[in-house]
Design an enzyme around this catalytic site. Structure first.
Site, short mmCIF file in Angstrom:
data_model
loop_
_atom_site.label_atom_id
_atom_site.label_comp_id
_atom_site.label_asym_id
_atom_site.label_seq_id
_atom_site.Cartn_x
_atom_site.Cartn_y
_atom_site.Cartn_z
N GLY A 196 0.83 -1.21 0.00
CA GLY A 196 0.00 0.00 0.00
C GLY A 196 0.85 1.24 0.00
O GLY A 196 2.06 1.18 -0.22
N ASN A 197 0.22 2.38 0.21
CA ASN A 197 0.96 3.64 0.29
C ASN A 197 0.32 4.51 1.37
O ASN A 197 -0.69 4.14 1.96
CB ASN A 197 0.98 4.34 -1.08
CG ASN A 197 -0.41 4.68 -1.56
OD1 ASN A 197 -1.09 5.51 -0.96
ND2 ASN A 197 -0.84 4.03 -2.63
N ARG A 198 0.95 5.64 1.61
CA ARG A 198 0.55 6.45 2.77
C ARG A 198 -0.46 7.54 2.45
O ARG A 198 -0.64 8.46 3.22
CB ARG A 198 1.81 7.04 3.40
CG ARG A 198 2.71 5.95 3.99
CD ARG A 198 4.08 6.48 4.34
NE ARG A 198 4.03 7.55 5.33
CZ ARG A 198 5.05 8.32 5.64
NH1 ARG A 198 6.21 8.14 5.03
NH2 ARG A 198 4.92 9.27 6.54
N SER A 199 -1.14 7.45 1.32
CA SER A 199 -2.15 8.46 1.02
C SER A 199 -3.32 8.33 2.00
O SER A 199 -3.85 7.24 2.21
CB SER A 199 -2.66 8.26 -0.42
OG SER A 199 -3.71 9.17 -0.66
#
Ligand code: CTP
Ligand code: CA
Length: 239
Positions: free
Chosen positions: A33-36
């Site tokens: 995933g990513n940190r958005s």
């Protein structure tokens, strides 16, 4: 313009906004995933609603709930987001891609939980490219047949860090050209900048050569600047 036109610049317009971050599953309990956080997308949706637009909000994973008053659809992976965004973009006046889309996904999904092996070997995860949602829509719009259905205004968001080779804005300008969209909101990112915070600093670049617009402050203030630029781009008498 009339006074009413000035206060509701997007009246009668449909704006599709993607937000949040995609998750690419490795096995039933793990993902890349990513940190958005989705907060910038929410601020954009609120600003577009305030400007009188109908908002189609396509939410990937977000830390906070989608705002009231939008037409909501959801997606988890980049490929699911592509389907949902493409559907929402049809017939819209503008598409704003603020979602953080995973560039890669694990080549294979393991349908039971991955275990540590007895030989203590380091596992290797092979990644494959995800489709570029924005670039695909730009290309499809150019192709004969579907032109009228896809938004005349496509806005990308680029989270950039400068490096030894080039600065944030140089990378942004190159990305705007490469993507072929009308506007690119360039955002400087780093460990403690932007992701998950309420402060933001962006530069809006325009493919038609209009002067870049700088905006900083809260995500709401940045969103207001982006929506203002969208309103001017969609106005009958351009800028
Ligand atoms: N984007 C997209 N589909 C992808 C990746 C990105 O639609 N698979 C969109 C993002 O939502 C954003 C814009 O493209 O609006 C720019 O994203 P960014 O990650 O900065 O661009 P990339 O082309 O993926 O370049 P990089 O290699 O720098 O990540
Ligand atoms: Ca990317």
């Amino acid at each position: 313009d009339s006074a009413a036109g000035a206060t509701v610049p997007l009246a009668g317009k449909i704006v599709a906004i993607s937000a949040g971050g995609t998750r690419e599953p490795l096995d039933p309990v793990r993902y890349l995933g990513n940190r958005s956080s989705g907060r910038q997308g929410i601020a954009l949706a609120k600003a577009a609603l305030a400007a009188g637009a109908t908002v189609r909000f396509i939410a990937a994973h977000m830390d906070v709930p989608a705002p009231a008053g939008v037409e909501l659809s959801t997606a988890s992976t980049a490929r699911q987001l592509q389907v949902a965004v493409t559907e929402a973009a049809r017939g819209a006046d503008a598409l704003i891609m603020s979602a953080a889309v995973a560039d890669f996904r694990p080549a294979e999904y393991v349908d039971s939980k991955i275990k540590k092996s007895d030989d203590h070997a380091d596992p290797v995860i092979t990644l494959v490219r995800n489709p570029d949602i924005l670039a695909t829509l730009v290309a499809d719009r150019t192709a004969a047949g579907s032109a009228g259905e896809l938004p005349p205004l496509i806005v990308g968001f680029a989270a950039e860090t400068g490096d030894a080779e080039a600065g944030v804005l140089e990378y942004g300008a190159a990305k705007l050209k490469r993507k072929g969209c009308e506007m690119l909101v360039v955002n400087e990112v780093g460990e403690n900048l932007t992701f998950g915070t309420d402060e933001n600093s962006v530069t809006i670049l325009f493919a038609d050569g209009a002067a870049a617009v700088h905006a900083s402050g809260s995500k709401d203030e940045v969103a207001a600047s982006v929506i203002d630029a969208v309103g001017r781009a969609l106005a009958p008498a351009r800028r």
